[in-house]
Design a protein around this motif. Sequence first.
Motif, mmCIF file in Angstrom:
data_model
loop_
_atom_site.group_PDB
_atom_site.id
_atom_site.type_symbol
_atom_site.label_atom_id
_atom_site.label_comp_id
_atom_site.label_asym_id
_atom_site.label_seq_id
_atom_site.Cartn_x
_atom_site.Cartn_y
_atom_site.Cartn_z
ATOM 1 N N UNK A 174 0.528 -11.787 -9.446
ATOM 2 C CA UNK A 174 1.815 -12.277 -8.923
ATOM 3 C C UNK A 174 2.340 -13.441 -9.767
ATOM 4 N N UNK A 175 3.635 -13.518 -9.896
ATOM 5 C CA UNK A 175 4.255 -14.533 -10.748
ATOM 6 C C UNK A 175 3.846 -15.939 -10.347
ATOM 7 N N UNK A 176 3.768 -16.199 -9.071
ATOM 8 C CA UNK A 176 3.429 -17.544 -8.596
ATOM 9 C C UNK A 176 1.977 -17.908 -8.857
ATOM 10 N N UNK A 177 1.141 -16.926 -9.148
ATOM 11 C CA UNK A 177 -0.282 -17.189 -9.340
ATOM 12 C C UNK A 177 -0.717 -17.139 -10.807
ATOM 13 N N UNK A 182 -9.318 -6.628 -11.456
ATOM 14 C CA UNK A 182 -9.624 -7.973 -11.949
ATOM 15 C C UNK A 182 -9.904 -7.947 -13.448
ATOM 16 N N UNK A 183 -10.645 -6.957 -13.874
ATOM 17 C CA UNK A 183 -10.941 -6.842 -15.310
ATOM 18 C C UNK A 183 -9.668 -6.650 -16.109
ATOM 19 N N UNK A 184 -8.762 -5.838 -15.618
ATOM 20 C CA UNK A 184 -7.492 -5.624 -16.304
ATOM 21 C C UNK A 184 -6.656 -6.900 -16.334
ATOM 22 N N UNK A 185 -6.650 -7.626 -15.236
ATOM 23 C CA UNK A 185 -5.895 -8.884 -15.186
ATOM 24 C C UNK A 185 -6.433 -9.890 -16.197
ATOM 25 N N UNK A 189 1.061 -1.720 -25.709
ATOM 26 C CA UNK A 189 1.615 -2.958 -25.155
ATOM 27 C C UNK A 189 2.025 -2.793 -23.694
ATOM 28 N N UNK A 190 2.563 -1.635 -23.378
ATOM 29 C CA UNK A 190 3.027 -1.414 -22.015
ATOM 30 C C UNK A 190 1.871 -1.419 -21.020
ATOM 31 N N UNK A 191 0.712 -0.991 -21.454
ATOM 32 C CA UNK A 191 -0.456 -1.033 -20.575
ATOM 33 C C UNK A 191 -0.824 -2.485 -20.295
ATOM 34 N N UNK A 192 -0.781 -3.318 -21.329
ATOM 35 C CA UNK A 192 -1.079 -4.733 -21.118
ATOM 36 C C UNK A 192 -0.034 -5.380 -20.214
ATOM 37 N N UNK A 193 1.222 -5.033 -20.429
ATOM 38 C CA UNK A 193 2.277 -5.585 -19.570
ATOM 39 C C UNK A 193 2.076 -5.170 -18.119
ATOM 40 N N UNK A 194 1.698 -3.926 -17.910
ATOM 41 C CA UNK A 194 1.463 -3.464 -16.540
ATOM 42 C C UNK A 194 0.276 -4.193 -15.929
ATOM 43 N N UNK A 195 -0.793 -4.386 -16.719
ATOM 44 C CA UNK A 195 -1.964 -5.101 -16.210
ATOM 45 C C UNK A 195 -1.614 -6.554 -15.894
ATOM 46 N N UNK A 196 -0.846 -7.188 -16.754
ATOM 47 C CA UNK A 196 -0.446 -8.574 -16.508
ATOM 48 C C UNK A 196 0.473 -8.668 -15.296
#
Length: 1432
Positions: free
Chosen positions: A839-842, A773-776, A828-835
């Motif tokens: 889920x896309x719909x959420x 959750x923190x990463x998200x 940046x890749x770490x942020x992309x992975x966290x994002x």
Amino acid sequence: MTPSRSFFMTGNDTAACGLDNNHNSKMTPDPIVRHCVSARRQSSIPDDLSLSLSRSSSHDDFNEFLDNMHRLDSSDWFQLNENSISKRKQLDDSFHHLCEFDLRESATAGDRESLSRKNSTYGETDQARSTHVPQVIVMPLAQWNATEAIKTAHADPQSQRQLQQASMLRKITVGFGIGELLKCISQEHESPVSNYSWSQLQSLCSVDNFVVEYVKDGASSEPGWEVTGVAMITPFLSLKIDSSSLPSDCNSIECDNGDGIIGRHVVAAITSPFPSDRLKSAAEDVSDSESMLCHLLGVLLYKLFTHGRYGVNQHQTLADEKHHDSSANEVVQVDGPSTKKKSLENFPPAQRCVLHNDVVNTWKDSYPLSWLRQQRVASQFAFVPSHRFWIALQLITACQEPCGLWIGSFRPDDSYSSLSVAVNDMQALLSGPSRFLFDGPSSKGNVFLGNERLYGRSKEIASLKNAFCRVASSGKSESIFVGGFSGCGKTRLVLSILESVRIAGGYSVAKKFDKMQSASPLAVVLSAFNEICISVAKRSSLECRIKIYQKLSNAIPILARVLPNVVDLVPSHVTLPSSSSQSDTGINFNSVCFTIQQLMRVISSPSQPVLLFLDDLQWADYMSLRLIQSVLSDVKGCNCVLFVGGFRDNEVEQDHVLVEFFTALSTFNIKTSMISLHGINTEDVNAMISDTLGIFPRMCKSLSDVVSRKTNGNPYFALEFLRTLIDRDLITYSLRDKHWQWDINQIGAENITDNVLYILTNKMSVLEESAQTALKVASCFGINLSIVITKKLAAAPQFCNLQSTLDQVVVKEGFMDFDGIEYRFVHDKVREAAYGLIPLAEKDQYHFTIGMALQSNFASLDEEDTSVLFATIDQINRCPLTMFHDDSHRIVIANLNYEAGVKAMKCSNFVPAHSYMKAAVSLLPDNSWKSNYDLSLKCNYHFAKAAYSCGYVDQAKEILDEVIQHGEGLEDKSQYMLDSYSLLVSLFYLARKDLLQAFHTCLKVLNLLGEDLPINGNVDEAELISIVSKTKRLFHEKSNEELMAHHDETSRRNIAIMQFYDQLSIVSYLAKPKLCPYFTARWAHFCLTHNVSCQYTPGAFVSFSSILCCESFDDDARIACRIGKIGMLMLSRNDSAMEEIPGVYLIHYVYAGSLIEPIQACVNMMRHAYEIGMQTGDPSKAAFNLSIMVAKQIKAGTNLLALKRDIGNYLKLASQHAQRQLRCNLLMMNKVVSSLIGDGREECSADEKDILAWEESEFSLEMMTSFYLGHMERVCHKSKLWEDLDDSMKKKVPFRVIYIAFFSGLASASLYSYGKKNSQRHLSNVAKSLAILEKAANFSKWNFENKASLLRATMLAITAEDDAVIQSEFNRAILASQSSKFVHEEGLACELAGIHYKKRGMKSLALSFFGQAELCYKSWGSHVKVRQMMPN
């Protein structure tokens, strides 16, 4: 015969130990640092680079030796001729009698006293100790080693570790030197090592055969680096050791390990007694004898590392170990945990004899076998690094001779094959002690900490540094772009040179565009310039800041809104206008560009260039790139900026704004370079893994091959892949052996993905839910997350554990860093992975939840931190409108967007302001004009204003039309209706094609405000005369003090009327010039009758003075000059009227000011008005000021060649700001200047309509050009056209009238003298023109006295006979021209005088005047006139 010596530079083969040439800062000087040296010292090869290591050797000579080493370039080392090195003195015989002082743990205080006394015999006198002068001490190796033990054994616990580390560095340095000496011995041809017996080799490598030179108590020496030389006694051989600091940039990952120990690059200069032709080639095979030297070097190093505890005759202390057998008939071999015994009886007799007599007995004296089995010695010391024992063990086990003693499975695969490899490894220990020597990373969490080195990018680094040096040398801005896939090291590449830029005296700043903050990309660029202001302020003295302020004083108030830190550049004794007084200035994007251009001209220079790095340009927008383009393409070419842009080239398509940016830079001739980054090669991957795991490069080659193949050499992907192997326990850390271990076959058999996002996502997915959750949450804010935001979110129940989870899990796991102010994803890749965990719909709902959680904890909008407000709205605005269920909810969010937009506008952050206002308007309910009128009005007005500031003129018009349509009238208390009308008039005026609409809008508003003005705009002559007389009488009745009296106007209606009269005055001058005097008089009359004192009052005074100047050069003109001066003085005292300067200056210096002030002063003031207009977002008035300023420069006699260059720059600026009419005017004046220069006529591509408009206003320049080129009839024709023009204020501009009269009179006099037809009319015209010039001279002798005298002299020349009177008048004209610095008119006076005397037959006098005229025209820059003056 005394053997000659050769000089060797060691430290080669650095690539083998993972060190590139960048580590040797003395051998490969940084081009940026080298550029800063004004005159590079020339390298000179000294005749003698060697020094004696004896006690009598001179310390000064040694310093000279080091200085010579520092002066040599890499090429110089190989130019040394062996004959240039003088014969080295032999060591004193006393060295052969030095005995080893054996220090044991039981050493008594008396022993230590004895050692102290013995030290004093080697030069440590009480006097030297008392003065703290650095001493060079030469000491036998054994005694030196014992001394080292004393230093560490009796230190207090707090400093013991650091002392132990420093001691270990010294010992490794000594071992490095000994290895170099043995390498030299092994390369000897005539007396090869293969001829040495085993006992001779032992004597050669004995502790007693070496001495050490070191510096004691040197203020310049750092702990651990005191050793400066090592010498072998028999055969005599010595070397000098120099340790140089590693480069300070990111090419080195070595850093302070917490105890103050920082790695260095060590080189050795050997003085050999062997001729160079007796040394083996480096390409020759390594002999078996060298493996014996490796073995004996290992034994010596073992003694050195253990303080001699387990040296000669010490093996008996371990007799109780079960694997030890002292029998001479057996030799013990070790293979892992098991042991084997191999009887000597199995060897041939000859070998058995040699073993028995020469080996076995001495072997036991060399080292304890138990250490070879278990390395148990290490556990007996408080501080025992492992790699030093690796070297010793692998050297000892390198020997395969004599007798095949180590043949079999005992000899490890990684045992040393040559001394060169061992020396390279020791050099690696010294260059990276925190990695290789002091037990580097030993856990999953810290394995990558400190690895900031850049691998395999030496060419790219050189390209960046060379570009910076070019900018500093040429003073011209450049751009360089770094493209490549994510993770290839673009950011680290650029960051690696920032320290060099700082050392060179330049400024640097690095910023990054963020995909999650796409609504405010311009803020990234502005923050970069804002940060530069901080750097400049910190490094500038008070004197420098005063100079900066003097150059930027007019721009500081505007800059302070855009770049708040610019106030740090202002000296403390200077008081700036309050922010409230400047809060409503209408600056826009173009004014921001112009103002930052001015800033960069001042703070950047060849001595202090600026490196601006913006990363991830694939997420930049058009306006951000436009701002960068404007800085790089500054028309004055004074900026000294290197712009570096990083971008992912796989995410930039042909229609991307970045491609357009590249094209724009080439259009403005900005030098642009491109660097494309790909994966690094296998050798560089090996070096990176070696540094990361703290293992010698040769030992991790197999692992590097697998990683390189899996990741294609992408540095970031390679490190993440390595971390995955560690997480899966395919690479493990051995606490016993103190290094990382792996099974390469098992790694090769594992099916591990090479997709870094998949790897990162898998790592995150196994974390606890709170950590995910923190990463998200953090990923939703972009690459950075402010601690202020986390605290706000922590107040919401669903995010109460956010901050603690970030600290305790996310940061510790290496996904983010925290600097006390903000959390930052490591990549940046770490942020992309966290994002990607969301889920896309959420995603929309997730952003909405975060935004509402922040909003629910607002204290109040006024008190709330701006960054929190922006962050809140950015999250909420990512959601579709369907998520807002009811109107009340939409109103709340609309109001938040409005507040965010207003705050963004105050910061001149136009793009996000436009985005926020657009969102606010879209959130308003359908019936908002009725149900929420106030909110609708202010949202729409600020939406229009933001659109106007961004340059979206058509959109702004549409919004304002809606505002006026739904507005309830000018009685609106909120002021927004009046502001909307005013903004609409500005838009009409800006477009120029809608001037009539602007004119009628002003009339409409003024009538609604109570001013009785004719709706149709028709005014008869009587009304005009009446209002002008009344207003003139009011000015006459009031004294200067009464007119200057200031009070704060409180009536909003009065201020609004003054504002719209101000706009009507300008619009009527352009659309209805004949009506302009009437509306101007009404404006001044209203101001005086209502005693209005506001920012528009100076404009009313100056505008009315322009009417009086147009009537005649009599008393009205004098009244006009008085009123104009008062208006200008009022303007100078009103800090809040800055945006009025362009309009007021324009009117004053075109009309009244041109009558009374020197034309050169008028030029300077109009240049100032132009700059203010561009700064405050009034490009139209700025353009008028610039056009008239250039015209006045031509008339003032400015050097034509310099003026032509300036016009070229102004043309570029006009193109940048899309100022079509200004461009046309400049093209026409460029044509005039080119004609006067005489180097060919310039082509003009302006539209015919624009040309006609220009010709009406600048007949005087056309007539001036025609006259100087000798076209007198054309001048008279132009004069006739001028008289036929409509009688308006445009025609009655005083300076224009005077110039036309001047050249018309001169042309008529010339035509009359040649007897042309209509002679009487020409003579009458001369008299008429002279009357105008004489009246003008009464106002300003500076501007017009010389012209009146010249015209008078010309008239006398055609009507009078008295040569004395004529000559006197010509001389008066020449002197007056010289006094006023009108070099062109001085030349003209001399030329006309020469023509007159030539006609009179006075050739000598005529030639004298022609020669003087030639000099004047040459100074003016008119080649055509110079040619005319040359005698035939």
